[in-house]
Design a protein around this motif. Structure first.
Motif, PDB file in Angstrom:
ATOM      1  N   PRO A   5      58.884  34.810  35.904  1.00 59.07           N
ATOM      2  CA  PRO A   5      59.409  34.122  37.094  1.00 59.07           C
ATOM      3  C   PRO A   5      58.977  34.747  38.411  1.00 59.07           C
ATOM      4  O   PRO A   5      58.891  34.061  39.424  1.00 59.07           O
ATOM      5  CB  PRO A   5      60.930  34.195  36.911  1.00 59.07           C
ATOM      6  N   ASN A   6      58.689  36.029  38.407  1.00 58.18           N
ATOM      7  CA  ASN A   6      58.284  36.675  39.660  1.00 58.18           C
ATOM      8  C   ASN A   6      56.787  36.582  39.927  1.00 58.18           C
ATOM      9  O   ASN A   6      56.315  36.994  40.976  1.00 58.18           O
ATOM     10  CB  ASN A   6      58.708  38.150  39.664  1.00 58.18           C
ATOM     11  N   ASP A   7      56.039  36.048  38.961  1.00 58.09           N
ATOM     12  CA  ASP A   7      54.598  35.940  39.167  1.00 58.09           C
ATOM     13  C   ASP A   7      54.313  35.029  40.350  1.00 58.09           C
ATOM     14  O   ASP A   7      54.841  33.941  40.458  1.00 58.09           O
ATOM     15  CB  ASP A   7      53.918  35.344  37.922  1.00 58.09           C
ATOM     16  N   GLN A   8      53.444  35.486  41.230  1.00 62.52           N
ATOM     17  CA  GLN A   8      53.074  34.644  42.366  1.00 62.52           C
ATOM     18  C   GLN A   8      51.703  34.065  42.093  1.00 62.52           C
ATOM     19  O   GLN A   8      50.814  34.746  41.613  1.00 62.52           O
ATOM     20  CB  GLN A   8      53.030  35.483  43.638  1.00 62.52           C
ATOM     21  N   LEU A   9      51.533  32.787  42.416  1.00 63.28           N
ATOM     22  CA  LEU A   9      50.246  32.139  42.174  1.00 63.28           C
ATOM     23  C   LEU A   9      49.164  32.678  43.084  1.00 63.28           C
ATOM     24  O   LEU A   9      48.085  33.023  42.647  1.00 63.28           O
ATOM     25  CB  LEU A   9      50.403  30.633  42.380  1.00 63.28           C
ATOM     26  N   HIS A  10      49.477  32.722  44.349  1.00 62.42           N
ATOM     27  CA  HIS A  10      48.477  33.176  45.317  1.00 62.42           C
ATOM     28  C   HIS A  10      49.032  34.343  46.101  1.00 62.42           C
ATOM     29  O   HIS A  10      49.781  34.162  47.058  1.00 62.42           O
ATOM     30  CB  HIS A  10      48.100  32.036  46.270  1.00 62.42           C
TER      31      HIS A  10
END
Ligand code: ATP
Ligand code: MG
Length: 211
Positions: A5-10
């Protein structure tokens, strides 16, 4: 695999290239200021490769410069150091730095941080027209330098004033050579590392001979 959930796309990544011979508080303040102003997730310091032939001055071996950069940035959770330039043979060109980092971080946005005095020269850099596609350029103003940004694409270049720091690696090397204090111009661990290996002071016998 489901994304965390904390993964950021950019992610927004600052890239600060330099000889870092040695890294000093001017570099660190500039990186910290740009990180804050642009809300960067990370700033990657990228020490340049070893010049293949004698240039106008003898640059310290890459491994010393790399390790000083690691020492200086280790305590900042947003700072990291990349070996892409020191592991690539030959002279370092920013276009190669950005292309290598693009392969490692295909989806992230790059902000290349450089001294504002260097900005006008970008037009002469290798593959200059491709540079603008790879990164936004942030010029940090140094004391005593006026900023000429004519000819540069305004939407890809920003100039940021950082607290005036009249620190340069040239001055730090000269001070060490003649025995004037360098404390507080560079991080304490970097002062100790310089003394440990006798960098910049030909007369001082190194305490340890290899990095
Ligand atoms: P030298 O005196 O050997 O040229 P330097 O102090 O300019 O070294 P570099 O490693 O060449 O250090 O600089 C890396 C980057 O940091 C460059 O983009 C440079 O313009 C910028 N920079 C250098 N000194 C400062 C400073 N005091 N404040 C902000 N940016 C700086
Ligand atoms: Mg310089």
């Amino acid at each position: 695999e489901a994304p965390h959930p904390n993964d950021q796309l950019h992610r927004r990544i600052g890239v600060m290239g330099g000889t870092f011979d040695p890294i000093h508080h001017g570099h660190l303040v500039a990186a910290s200021e740009v990180q804050h102003r642009f809300g960067l997730d990370e700033v990657i310091f990228v020490p340049t490769g070893e010049p293949p032939y004698k240039q106008e001055r003898e640059v310290s071996p890459a491994e010393y410069r790399y390790l000083m950069t690691v020492i200086a940035t280790a305590s900042n959770a947003r700072f990291s150091v990349s070996r892409v330039d020191i592991d690539r043979p030959g002279l370092t060109y920013t276009i190669d730095t950005l292309r290598d980092l693009r392969e490692i971080y295909p989806d992230d946005e790059f902000f290349f941080i450089t001294g504002a005095d260097v900005l006008p020269q970008i037009l002469d850099w290798k593959d200059a027209s491709d540079l603008w596609e790879l990164a936004h350029f942030v010029g940090v103003s140094r004391p005593g330098h006026t900023i000429a940004s004519n000819g540069l694409p305004a939407e890809r270049v920003t100039v940021v004033e950082v607290p005036a720091m009249a620190i340069s690696s040239t001055d730090v090397r000269e001070r060490e050579r003649i025995g004037v204090p360098i404390w507080y111009l560079v991080p304490d661990g970097v002062v100790q590392y310089i003394r440990k290996y006798g960098l910049y002071s030909p007369s001082r016998i190194p305490r340890v001979s290899q990095p």
